[in-house]
Design a protein around this motif. Structure first.
Motif, PDB file in Angstrom:
ATOM      1  N   LEU A  35       1.000  -1.110   0.201  1.00  0.00           N
ATOM      2  CA  LEU A  35      -0.068  -0.079  -0.017  1.00  0.00           C
ATOM      3  C   LEU A  35       0.804   1.153  -0.170  1.00  0.00           C
ATOM      4  O   LEU A  35       0.293   2.252  -0.341  1.00  0.00           O
ATOM      5  N   MET A  36       1.993   1.102   0.453  1.00  0.00           N
ATOM      6  CA  MET A  36       3.081   2.163   0.224  1.00  0.00           C
ATOM      7  C   MET A  36       3.360   2.655  -1.175  1.00  0.00           C
ATOM      8  O   MET A  36       3.438   3.526  -1.694  1.00  0.00           O
ATOM      9  N   LEU A  37       3.326   1.621  -2.088  1.00  0.00           N
ATOM     10  CA  LEU A  37       3.612   1.603  -3.381  1.00  0.00           C
ATOM     11  C   LEU A  37       2.238   2.032  -4.082  1.00  0.00           C
ATOM     12  O   LEU A  37       2.243   2.495  -5.213  1.00  0.00           O
ATOM     13  N   ALA A  38       1.037   1.384  -3.959  1.00  0.00           N
ATOM     14  CA  ALA A  38      -0.246   1.837  -4.579  1.00  0.00           C
ATOM     15  C   ALA A  38      -1.120   1.838  -3.207  1.00  0.00           C
ATOM     16  O   ALA A  38      -1.959   0.979  -2.942  1.00  0.00           O
ATOM     17  N   PRO A  39      -1.348   3.055  -2.726  1.00  0.00           N
ATOM     18  CA  PRO A  39      -2.315   3.241  -1.655  1.00  0.00           C
ATOM     19  C   PRO A  39      -3.785   2.851  -1.783  1.00  0.00           C
ATOM     20  O   PRO A  39      -4.463   2.848  -1.009  1.00  0.00           O
TER      21      PRO A  39
END
Length: 304
Positions: A35-39
């Protein structure tokens, strides 16, 4: 810098394996990396809800579910499958669209709150409310007892299923599922979509029939009418004491119908005594109504 989808997908798949093994802590850590990469990744958010529930962090799971619904209202059923907890007195009224949901809700409300009770004061349209405001994911927990929840949810996404299970129910909650003649359901939904300005269907009847049968007009409810009914029928066979199937046509008296044209939508007003049907519903809900109360409730529901 653009994010490589494969990196997010790889973390999601790894987390899914960890969840299967019951390792919620490591799965959640992996999902947080994704989720850091794709929130806004919906699959990662949904699985994070399951992890948080598995760790007993229900408030955080609700927050994640609210975020998921806010990003994509179509993910409402997915979110609720992960965080919803049935109460002992919960009642779901479920149908495919345009198959008598509101009518049955009024009958249930009459059983639970008295024959003069208004269903709008006691029942909540589950996915409709959450679509209007994702905060309803939390507000569901604040509703007074008993909760009467109206929905068009397909059986495999029923919030009352045990978390992570396909056919095992949670310990509590009952469902009344209403089935309607498919021809009438097809026609009713077509008129609804044509008269609803937000949808504005203006295609031909041939186009409508093809799309309705294939499920293209009800993708948000799991696909076709036939899949919807079949799914609930099968689930009811596994849990006959918890899921009652009712037929729309049994609530009608042929040749004694009038159309109420004064309302902003057409609805069938049945001039009939529904005390027998209400008595059956009351019995299913574990209630005992006196004969006079049944008659009054039947008269009230028949004129809604």
């Amino acid at each position: 810098m653009s994010v490589q989808p494969s990196r997010v997908e790889a973390r999601f798949q790894l987390a899914a394996v960890m969840v299967e093994e019951g390792n919620y802590s490591e799965a959640l850590r992996t999902l947080e990396e994704a989720l850091m990469l794709a929130p806004c990744d919906l699959n990662c958010l949904a699985l994070a809800c399951r992890c948080l529930e598995g760790l007993g962090r229900h408030a955080e799971a609700l927050a994640a579910a609210e975020r998921l619904c806010g990003l994509d209202p179509a993910s409402t059923f997915l979110a609720l499958r992960e965080v919803f907890h049935c109460r002992p007195d919960d009642v779901f009224v479920v149908t495919f669209p345009r198959c008598g949901t509101t009518w049955m809700v009024q009958i249930v409300v009459s059983c639970l709150f008295g024959p003069r009770a208004n269903y709008e004061d006691h029942a909540l349209f589950l996915e409709g409310s959450i679509a209007s405001s994702a905060s309803y994911v939390r507000k569901l927990e604040e509703l007074p007892h008993p909760r009467v929840l109206k929905s068009h949810v397909p059986a495999d996404m029923y919030p009352g299923l045990a978390h992570g299970k396909d056919s095992i129910l949670q310990s509590y909650g009952k469902v009344i599922y209403v089935v309607r003649n498919p021809k009438d359901a097809l026609i009713s939904l077509r008129h609804h979509h044509a008269n609803n300005q937000a949808i504005g269907w203006d295609g031909s009847w041939d186009e409508w029939v093809d799309q309705w049968i294939s499920g293209q007009r009800s993708l948000e409810y799991g696909g076709s009418y036939f899949d919807h009914v079949n799914g609930w029928w099968k689930l009811s066979q596994h849990h006959p004491d918890r899921i009652r199937v009712v037929y729309f046509e049994d609530l009608k008296v042929p040749n004694r119908r009038t159309l109420d044209m004064t309302s902003f939508f057409q609805r069938v007003c049945v001039q009939a005594d529904l005390s027998a049907e209400i008595g059956a519903v009351a019995s299913f809900l574990g209630l005992s109504l006196e004969k006079e109360a049944l008659a009054e409730a039947g008269s009230s529901s028949a004129h809604m």
